[in-house]
Design an enzyme around this catalytic site. Structure first.
Site, mmCIF file in Angstrom:
data_model
loop_
_atom_site.group_PDB
_atom_site.id
_atom_site.type_symbol
_atom_site.label_atom_id
_atom_site.label_comp_id
_atom_site.label_asym_id
_atom_site.label_seq_id
_atom_site.Cartn_x
_atom_site.Cartn_y
_atom_site.Cartn_z
ATOM 1 N N GLU A 202 0.833 -1.201 0.000
ATOM 2 C CA GLU A 202 0.000 0.000 0.000
ATOM 3 C C GLU A 202 0.869 1.253 0.000
ATOM 4 O O GLU A 202 0.527 2.249 -0.643
ATOM 5 C CB GLU A 202 -0.936 -0.033 1.220
ATOM 6 C CG GLU A 202 -2.089 0.918 1.088
ATOM 7 C CD GLU A 202 -3.255 0.573 2.024
ATOM 8 O OE1 GLU A 202 -3.295 -0.550 2.584
ATOM 9 O OE2 GLU A 202 -4.120 1.438 2.203
ATOM 10 N N GLU A 205 2.121 1.808 -3.431
ATOM 11 C CA GLU A 205 1.034 2.338 -4.251
ATOM 12 C C GLU A 205 0.837 3.828 -3.978
ATOM 13 O O GLU A 205 0.686 4.635 -4.913
ATOM 14 C CB GLU A 205 -0.252 1.559 -3.937
ATOM 15 C CG GLU A 205 -1.432 1.951 -4.816
ATOM 16 C CD GLU A 205 -2.727 1.225 -4.414
ATOM 17 O OE1 GLU A 205 -2.670 0.230 -3.665
ATOM 18 O OE2 GLU A 205 -3.797 1.682 -4.859
ATOM 19 N N LYS A 283 -15.443 -10.074 7.688
ATOM 20 C CA LYS A 283 -14.390 -10.910 7.090
ATOM 21 C C LYS A 283 -14.977 -12.189 6.499
ATOM 22 O O LYS A 283 -14.421 -12.762 5.569
ATOM 23 C CB LYS A 283 -13.331 -11.253 8.137
ATOM 24 C CG LYS A 283 -12.480 -10.064 8.553
ATOM 25 C CD LYS A 283 -11.388 -9.759 7.548
ATOM 26 C CE LYS A 283 -10.761 -8.404 7.813
ATOM 27 N NZ LYS A 283 -9.960 -7.927 6.673
ATOM 28 N N GLU A 286 -16.084 -11.057 3.234
ATOM 29 C CA GLU A 286 -14.914 -10.784 2.390
ATOM 30 C C GLU A 286 -14.316 -12.075 1.838
ATOM 31 O O GLU A 286 -14.047 -12.193 0.633
ATOM 32 C CB GLU A 286 -13.857 -10.029 3.198
ATOM 33 C CG GLU A 286 -12.632 -9.651 2.384
ATOM 34 C CD GLU A 286 -11.553 -8.982 3.231
ATOM 35 O OE1 GLU A 286 -11.244 -9.502 4.330
ATOM 36 O OE2 GLU A 286 -11.014 -7.958 2.811
ATOM 37 N N GLU A 291 -14.070 -13.119 -6.090
ATOM 38 C CA GLU A 291 -12.726 -12.869 -6.630
ATOM 39 C C GLU A 291 -11.618 -13.254 -5.648
ATOM 40 O O GLU A 291 -10.443 -13.179 -6.012
ATOM 41 C CB GLU A 291 -12.588 -11.403 -7.045
ATOM 42 C CG GLU A 291 -12.613 -10.382 -5.912
ATOM 43 C CD GLU A 291 -14.020 -9.922 -5.515
ATOM 44 O OE1 GLU A 291 -14.989 -10.647 -5.820
ATOM 45 O OE2 GLU A 291 -14.137 -8.849 -4.874
ATOM 46 N N CYS A 438 -10.640 -2.381 14.525
ATOM 47 C CA CYS A 438 -10.926 -3.826 14.649
ATOM 48 C C CYS A 438 -11.068 -4.284 16.095
ATOM 49 O O CYS A 438 -11.753 -5.276 16.359
ATOM 50 C CB CYS A 438 -9.814 -4.644 14.007
ATOM 51 S SG CYS A 438 -9.449 -4.142 12.345
#
Ligand code: SF4
Ligand code: SF4
Ligand code: SF4
Ligand code: SF4
Lengths: 520, 261
Positions: A202, A205, A283, A286, A291, A438
């Site tokens: 990240e 990026e 999660k 997710e 995908e 979290c």
């Protein structure tokens, strides 16, 4: 006893004919019995309703009803028998998460839910719970053909102890590992490892976006909170280009377990069963996204999922108790190597502001090739429970990097509106779906109802304490196992293989609802 | 003026609060075999109301989800009440069609008579009774909305004078083109206290749209002949009537207000 038995037998025998016959002849006793046991009131109305509904008219003056839950929701489910219509689930979903009530009616073909599970924390009767997947894990553990691997999120180690009578925030990292080993998992890995890995991916990026090497807009949004990601997909799909393409740490580790680990160990990916222990109900959603099968595609078996089953902290506690173990009495154990190393930077992913702080520690190093100054190791402006926090950090060679941190989805809306209007001054924004991050995820122990900031703060303190005093390394770039992964397998951050396994894309979900223009 | 409930099906989010409220208020047991929500939701002796899930096509042909709350419609001229010689079913002046268990002889004519198949029989009980939604008449008497109506978070229901609601329903469907131009319950079987409006044609949502617009009691005779009970011997009927009359007299002494006729 005998009478009861007789009654039962009678019950069985009574047919329509029998009943009428009874009425005609022997039925006298039956009828008198009915009369004797019966008042002359009409049927119904002998029950109970919560106070807020004992009012004339139906004008919505008070908390009413409850949230809808799709029976196919992969994250949460409700036992109607336990529901008392207290309305707490609506309160949190509408006011804290701004999900329920933020779409026009009629609904289209979806029951809008970001799977955060905050409603499970507010429900006083525990009518709403996570979807229980314990059995799947137990079956996998009993299957001798399967190599069962587990990973644990940063935040579960400051929550799990509460299920065993320990004070909120008690740090049970070693005991949790011991419990998982005793349960029979073949390898116990740490999601902190892939949190550190996320920082590389990240961070790279972000630097590319800032430098213009990557033609995607700023600010960059963090993408590790699946509830937040789905929220953005529903309500702000136009801003999805801002979302980092990095998978969440859970999914990164899942993809690596069935590729890198499988290769290193010489195990076929289809023989690996990958479990994760998460503080989060989203999660589960997710992991089930279609995908999330990069390792499967990599192996030419697209039906393989990167993460097979997600258990919440509460489910793990139930599993441990079901096996007759007491967490209090377990000796500390260490994570397995290859993907078991984690730094303080990875650990603080569990608290609001943590991803950002971890990113800054590493960004500073990646850009300047120097260790960050002490102040950047305790970035207090973005710690704590304030809804939106911001900071500016001077990084030599780049200038001032402006960052913001948001947790709880109601706090995200004004920031996202500002981004939409191009009025957002930040380069990088951390979004966490759950208040506190979290550590207060929808799968964490229900310590107080509704969840209190004291408990949240205790868990957060425990995380920062471990970062400062227990973990020997505090920066992701010091994680030797991550460095080894790049050397042996991934080459470098954002490499072709990294993109294949560690990055993802998003879905515009705006067609599944009509977003309310003026929000309630 | 009788009370009614206007149900706007376009607003239902399928939360099922109404089904829970009905259980709580009426102290009805959960029916493990029959869910109160979802595609296989079913009215039973324990489920006085259910929310059916329907996947249908909207006007543009797009697949949409709709949720349909079902319960007794509380007909203006209830066939169940006119079929019940024991007067266990009675229409109150406020609107609800209510059931007195102590008057019921268990003949189940009501079940056969009801055009919407609402009354249910307690098959499992040794001395079974008929059950159905009471429109929470004890609440309605006090001017309060029925339990299910009072809990809906999505604004599906409006409780009030039926004629007012009917006017309102007409103006809603006149103003908003998304609605189908039909108020279910306005004329069906002579009119019902529960009125429904919808954006999806009612027959696609499982409503019985082929019911007569005439009130049903005029057909009662025909219904009686169609019943499977024609084989009952007169002896049984008369014995039943005897006990029924005895009870009725006894009870009417205690509590006169229960007996209308
Ligand atoms: S999981 Fe979150 S979004 Fe879904 S209903 Fe519960 S609070 Fe709302
Ligand atoms: S919070 Fe729980 S008990 Fe309260 S209305 Fe929601 S599901 Fe029912
Ligand atoms: S009106 Fe009362 S009895 Fe009828 S469905 Fe509603 S809550 Fe149940
Ligand atoms: S309470 Fe209202 S929104 Fe919920 S299922 Fe019943 S009618 Fe629909």
């Amino acid at each position: 006893m005998q009478n009861q038995q007789e009654g039962k037998d009678k019950q069985k025998q009574i047919t329509r004919r029998g009943f009428l016959k009874m009425m005609g002849g022997i039925g006298l006793t039956g009828i008198t019995a009915t009369i004797a046991g019966c008042s002359t009131d009409p049927a119904g109305g002998k029950g109970w309703m919560p106070q807020q509904y004992q009012v004339a008219s139906s004008y919505p003056i008070q908390v009413k009803g409850r949230i809808p839950i799709d029976p196919n929701n992969p994250s949460i489910t409700r036992d109607d028998k336990k529901c008392i219509l207290c309305g707490q689930c609506i309160e949190v979903c509408q006011r804290v998460q701004t999900v329920y009530g933020y779409y026009e009616l009629p609904i289209k073909n979806d029951i809008t839910c970001v799977n955060c599970g905050q409603c499970t924390l507010w429900c006083p009767t525990a009518a709403i719970t996570e979807r229980d997947d314990i059995d799947k894990v137990v079956k996998a553990l009993e299957n001798k053909d399967l190599h069962v691997v587990v990973q644990t999120a940063p935040a579960t180690r400051v929550g799990l102890g509460e299920e065993f009578g320990m004070a909120p925030g008690t740090f049970v990292e070693g005991k949790q590992v011991a419990a998982l080993k005793q349960l029979g998992f073949d390898a116990v890995f740490d999601t902190n490892f892939s949190a550190d890995l996320t920082i590389f991916e990240e961070g790279t990026e972000l630097i590319k976006r800032i430098s213009g090497d990557l033609h995607e807009p700023l600010p960059q949004f963090t993408s590790c909170s699946p509830g937040w990601v789905k929220f953005c997909e529903y309500y702000y799909p136009d801003l999805l280009p801002h979302m980092s393409t990095c998978k969440s740490p859970q999914q990164m580790l899942g993809a690596l377990i069935k590729t890198y680990y499988a290769k290193e160990k010489g195990i076929k990916p289809e023989k690996i069963f990958s479990v994760s222990i998460m503080p989060c109900t989203a999660k589960k959603f997710e992991a089930a996204r279609p995908e999330m099968n990069s390792s499967g595609k990599h192996a030419g078996k697209p039906q393989l999922k990167d993460v097979d089953v997600v258990l919440t902290t509460r489910e793990l506690a139930r599993l441990i108790k079901a096996k007759g173990m007491d967490l209090n009495n377990l000796p500390d154990k260490k994570y397995d190597s290859l993907m078991g190393e984690g730094t303080g930077a990875g650990l603080i992913f569990g608290a609001t502001g943590g991803v950002m702080e971890a990113a800054i520690r590493s960004a500073y190093f990646l850009i300047t090739k120097q260790d960050p100054p002490e102040a950047l190791l305790n970035l207090t402006p973005i710690r704590g429970l304030q809804g939106c926090k911001e900071a500016s950090v001077d990084i030599p060679g780049v200038g001032t990097v402006k960052v913001a941190v948001v947790h709880g989805l109601s706090n995200a809306r004004p920031i996202l509106e500002a981004v939409r209007k191009k009025e957002a001054p930040w380069h990088f924004i951390e979004f966490m779906c759950c208040p506190g991050g979290c550590i207060s995820g929808g799968g964490q122990p229900r310590t107080s109802l509704p969840p209190s900031d004291e408990v949240r703060q205790a868990r957060i303190n425990s995380i920062y304490n471990a970062d400062a005093h227990i973990y020997s390394k505090r920066k992701s770039y010091e994680n030797q196992e991550v460095l080894a992964l790049y050397e042996k397998f991934m080459e470098n951050p954002n490499s072709h293989l990294a993109h294949e396994l560690l990055h993802t894309h998003y879905t515009d979900r705006s067609k599944q609802l009509t977003v309310k223009k003026k929000n309630a | 003026m009788s009370k009614g409930v206007l149900v706007d099906l376009t607003k239902c989010v399928g939360c099922g609060s109404c089904t829970v409220a009905c259980k709580l208020w009426n102290d009805n047991k959960w029916d493990d075999k029959n869910p109160t929500m979802g595609p296989s939701a079913k009215l039973t002796d324990k489920n006085w109301t259910v929310v059916q899930f329907k996947e249908v096509k909207d006007k543009k042909g797009e697949p949409v989800w709709r949720f349909v709350k079902q319960q007794c419609f509380h007909c203006k001229e209830p066939a169940c009440a006119s079929a019940c010689f024991a007067k266990a079913f009675q229409k109150t002046k406020e609107g609800p069609v209510i059931y007195y268990p102590h008057l019921c002889v268990g003949c189940r004519y009501c079940m056969v008579a009801c055009p919407f198949n609402v009354p249910k029989y307690q098959w499992e009980k040794a001395f079974p009774l008929v059950t159905k939604c009471m429109m929470c008449n004890t609440k309605v008497e006090k001017g309060e909305a029925p339990a299910c109506v009072s809990v809906c978070p999505a604004g599906v229901f409006k409780f009030g004078d039926r004629e007012e609601l009917l006017k309102e329903a007409k103006s809603i469907i006149a103003k908003d083109s998304k609605y189908v131009k039909h108020i279910f319950g306005e004329n069906e079987v002579g009119g019902t206290e529960w009125l429904y409006i919808s954006d999806v044609p009612f027959d696609q949502l499982g409503f019985k749209t082929n019911v007569t617009k005439r009130s049903l009691p005029s057909y009662t005779e025909a219904y009686m002949h169609a019943t499977p009970f024609v084989g009952i011997t007169w002896g049984v009927i008369l014995t039943g009537l005897y006990h029924y009359t005895k009870r009725r007299n006894q009870i009417s002494k205690d509590n006169n207000k229960n007996i209308k006729a």
